[in-house]
Design an enzyme around this catalytic site. Structure first.
Site, PDB file in Angstrom:
ATOM      1  N   GLU A  84       0.852  -1.284   0.364  1.00  0.00           N
ATOM      2  CA  GLU A  84       0.467   0.138   0.547  1.00  0.00           C
ATOM      3  C   GLU A  84       0.611   1.242   0.023  1.00  0.00           C
ATOM      4  O   GLU A  84       1.178   1.280   0.563  1.00  0.00           O
ATOM      5  CB  GLU A  84      -0.543   0.293   0.969  1.00  0.00           C
ATOM      6  CG  GLU A  84      -1.947   1.637   1.674  1.00  0.00           C
ATOM      7  CD  GLU A  84      -2.582   1.139   2.798  1.00  0.00           C
ATOM      8  OE1 GLU A  84      -3.022   2.437   3.194  1.00  0.00           O
ATOM      9  OE2 GLU A  84      -2.246  -0.284   3.488  1.00  0.00           O
ATOM     10  N   ASP A  93      -1.160  -0.955   6.121  1.00  0.00           N
ATOM     11  CA  ASP A  93      -0.713  -1.279   7.388  1.00  0.00           C
ATOM     12  C   ASP A  93      -2.204  -1.707   7.828  1.00  0.00           C
ATOM     13  O   ASP A  93      -2.847  -1.805   7.608  1.00  0.00           O
ATOM     14  CB  ASP A  93      -1.301   0.559   7.121  1.00  0.00           C
ATOM     15  CG  ASP A  93       0.169   1.773   6.742  1.00  0.00           C
ATOM     16  OD1 ASP A  93       0.490   1.063   6.591  1.00  0.00           O
ATOM     17  OD2 ASP A  93      -0.727   2.710   5.845  1.00  0.00           O
ATOM     18  N   ASP A 114      -4.515  -1.115  10.017  1.00  0.00           N
ATOM     19  CA  ASP A 114      -5.684  -0.177  10.123  1.00  0.00           C
ATOM     20  C   ASP A 114      -6.797  -0.365   9.456  1.00  0.00           C
ATOM     21  O   ASP A 114      -6.859  -1.298   8.380  1.00  0.00           O
ATOM     22  CB  ASP A 114      -5.033   1.111  10.472  1.00  0.00           C
ATOM     23  CG  ASP A 114      -4.791   1.323   9.017  1.00  0.00           C
ATOM     24  OD1 ASP A 114      -4.460   0.661   8.279  1.00  0.00           O
ATOM     25  OD2 ASP A 114      -3.891   2.727   8.728  1.00  0.00           O
ATOM     26  N   ASP A 153      -8.210   1.561   7.241  1.00  0.00           N
ATOM     27  CA  ASP A 153      -7.744   1.767   5.809  1.00  0.00           C
ATOM     28  C   ASP A 153      -7.029   0.320   4.919  1.00  0.00           C
ATOM     29  O   ASP A 153      -7.821   0.115   3.591  1.00  0.00           O
ATOM     30  CB  ASP A 153      -6.971   2.732   5.674  1.00  0.00           C
ATOM     31  CG  ASP A 153      -7.979   4.210   5.484  1.00  0.00           C
ATOM     32  OD1 ASP A 153      -9.285   4.021   5.492  1.00  0.00           O
ATOM     33  OD2 ASP A 153      -7.467   4.904   5.481  1.00  0.00           O
TER      34      ASP A 153
END
Length: 652
Positions: A436, A514, A516, A518
């Site tokens: 990402e 990541d 998280d 997102d």
């Protein structure tokens, strides 16, 4: 040193080196040969083998209710109201028929054509295999007014069969506990068993399957459980698969017939998406590689629809050539055939090879669909218009597809500019990280092992393919880069949308995003793309998800990477005596917050990293989940997130 050891040491290879494994000893020695593997899949396969026996009784017309119970100790009980396994003396084997069924491989009624016309189960090893791999098994048979019981351990009976009481009913109750010296994990997952029992209920209309989990007591004092029952079978199955999609015809087309001695059931509908979803079964086995029944279905569908469209003059103004793919765009169908002696082939032995089935299914779909189109002209017009729209979109997609095909990854000249390739060219040794963002991609390039690790940074969130037309998908730069970097191509003689992975350049494709919300969203977008357009990569076990740490915890000179909140809590309890303030905690919000050495150590180094392999337990259920997660309807998505937020596993 024994004589055998001396012979081995000297290189001699004689008769005494040949080990003959008697009966169930072979199963215990090489369990994966009989149940696929000894992981989670094999563990649940034990339940399926026992349930298959009960389903066989149901198919023969002697059983209507099947209960599957996960007990508190992770043993499983399967109970049915069939005829009960025979208990009389078996002359040839010199023991009761029950003991023969439980201790002899390939013994049972399913090998006698007079007992069962067709039977489920892929391997046919049945309950004897389950017995061999169980630390304890109890068989209770209700038959002839008596209750018979026999107990086993690792395939060997404690004692002869005995009568323990009287009964007015019939049936079989098998309780078994998997052997923890064979299976590294013996905890059953409710959702996996529920998915299979739901599928069996759809495939066998009129049979009730109950699942009870005695490990979970609800607020009202009852156990967690579900009842699976389908009145109309595959028609309800198609509705279930498409429940998050917009159907373009009011009701599913349902076909139940028999051709050339082959019982055939088909249910199909069309929705407003651009995907083809056809799920095929033989004797309740999901034939994920297709086979002759699927070929017959596709051939009959295309021929019948094309003839109707031509006869009704709907193609007169269309200047495009209509292909077989166009007739299947937006199609959801389930095809189930019952074959007396199925011949399976292919990599996973789930591809039907019986040539006679192709013609039978072709004839069945041709006749029934032809009648439906004639009797329902409004629905027929809607379907043909969808076909014409698909042909138009396919021609628009051809250019984008040809751009992917023209590039030659093997020469290196056509590889994406952002790809940092590895030097090794052996696909089995090579892996690629889909990372990402450019920042994290740069860190990964610095931290990787250049010999076998390649890095492809992705800019932001890739296209949501669930809502996009195929040509829009292939026009996306990020998606074209993935195709080109992997070295895969689109299209075969049989199916122009099929993925060709013969020249796949990496056998590990790792999503690294990541840790998280997102990052999870990007993982889901990429997995949706793989599921819809590159499913063979998942089915062959090539797709993984990296698990970067959430925290770096320190106390003095002691430091530890923690991958979840539980590990962080354990570190605090161990080194801070439970005092959170005594521990210095660094929370990683993204991959970019780690330097190259940290990223290598925690997430990329094969010696220390944790990879989650992405698998498809059940393609129909996966289809439902992806449609719900990435579709237009918000309500079911919110409900799913609320139910799974605390323990969701993205390896669906």
């Amino acid at each position: 040193m024994t004589d055998e050891e001396k012979n081995l040491a000297s290189g001699d290879y004689s008769a005494q080196n040949i080990q003959v494994l008697e009966g169930l000893e072979a199963v215990r020695k090489r369990p994966a040969m009989y149940i696929g593997d000894i992981g989670e899949k094999g563990l649940h396969h034990l339940v399926y083998e026992v349930v298959d026996n009960s389903i066989d009784e149901a198919l023969a017309g002697y059983c209507t209710d099947i209960d599957v119970i996960i007990n508190e100790d992770n043993s499983v009980t399967v109970k049915d109201d069939g005829r009960g396994i025979p208990v009389d003396y078996h002359e040839k084997e010199k023991k009761s028929a029950l003991e023969v069924v439980l201790t002899v491989l390939h013994a049972g009624g399913k090998f006698d054509k007079g007992t069962y016309k067709v039977s489920g189960g892929l391997h046919g090893v049945g309950v004897s295999c389950v017995n061999a791999l169980s630390v304890y098994l109890k068989a209770e048979v209700h038959r002839g007014g008596k209750i018979y019981v026999q107990e086993y351990s690792r395939g060997k009976p404690y004692a002869d069969i005995k009568v323990v009481g009287d009964t007015t009913g019939t049936g079989t109750i098998i309780t078994f506990k998997p052997d923890d010296t064979i299976f590294p994990l013996i905890e059953y997952r409710y959702d996996i068993l529920a998915t299979r029992l739901r599928e069996l209920a759809f495939l066998n209309a009129g049979i009730t399957l109950n699942l009870t989990d005695k490990r979970v007591v609800k607020d009202d004092g009852t156990y967690k459980g579900e009842r699976f029952y389908s009145e109309t079978g595959l028609k309800e199955f198609v509705r279930y698969i498409d429940k998050n999609k917009e159907s373009i015809i009011p009701d599913a087309i349902h076909i139940i017939t028999e051709k050339q001695g082959v019982p055939i059931e088909i249910a199909m509908t069309y929705n407003d998406t651009y995907n083809e979803n056809v799920f095929s079964y033989v004797n309740n086995i999901n034939t994920i590689e297709g086979g002759t029944h699927l070929t017959g279905f596709r051939r009959g569908l295309s021929r019948t629809l094309k003839k109707y469209a031509e006869d009704s003059k709907m193609l007169d103004k269309v200047k495009l050539e209509i292909s077989g793919d166009d007739f299947r765009e937006g199609l959801t169908a389930v095809l189930s055939v019952k074959v007396a002696e199925p011949q399976f082939e292919g990599q996973t032995k789930t591809k039907l090879g019986n040539s006679e089935v192709m013609g039978a299914v072709d004839q069945a779909i041709g006749e029934a669909l032809g009648n439906y189109l004639e009797e329902n002209p409004r629905e027929a017009k809607i379907i043909v218009e969808k076909v014409i729209l698909a042909a138009t979109a396919r021609h628009a997609a051809r250019k984008a597809r040809e751009m992917i095909q023209r590039k030659s990854p093997l020469s290196g000249a056509g590889l994406p500019g952002k790809l940092a390739d590895c030097s090794d060219k052996d696909a089995e040794k090579c892996e690629i990280f889909l990372v990402e963002g450019d920042s994290a991609g740069g860190t990964a390039k610095q931290g990787r092992d250049r010999m076998y690790q390649a890095i492809l940074p992705l800019r932001g969130k890739i296209l949501n393919v669930e809502k996009a037309m195929p040509h829009k998908v292939l026009e996306s730069d990020e998606i074209r880069n993935i195709y080109t970097a992997l070295g895969v191509t689109i299209g075969t003689d049989e199916d122009s949308k099929a993925l060709n992975i013969d020249k796949l350049r990496y056998h590990k494709i790792i999503l690294m995003t990541d840790a998280d919300v997102d990052g999870s969203h990007i993982d889901t977008l990429i997995l949706t793309f793989f599921f819809r357009y590159m499913r063979p990569l998942i089915e062959n076990g090539y797709v993984y998800i990296a698990t970067p740490p959430l925290y770096l915890c320190k106390k003095g000179k002691v430091e530890q990477y923690c991958y979840n909140d539980q590990q962080r809590r354990e570190f605090i309890d161990k080194y801070g005596d439970g005092n959170e303030n005594a521990i210095h905690t660094q929370r990683y919000k993204g991959l970019g917050e780690m330097n190259a050495e940290q990223l290598w150590t925690t997430t990329m180094n094969p010696e220390h990293r944790t990879l989650k392999q992405v698998t498809i337990e059940n393609a129909a259920d996966a289809d439902v989940i992806f449609s719900m997660l990435m579709g237009e309807d918000v309500a079911p998505r919110r409900e799913f997130i609320e139910e799974n937020a605390t323990y969701a596993n993205i390896d669906a």
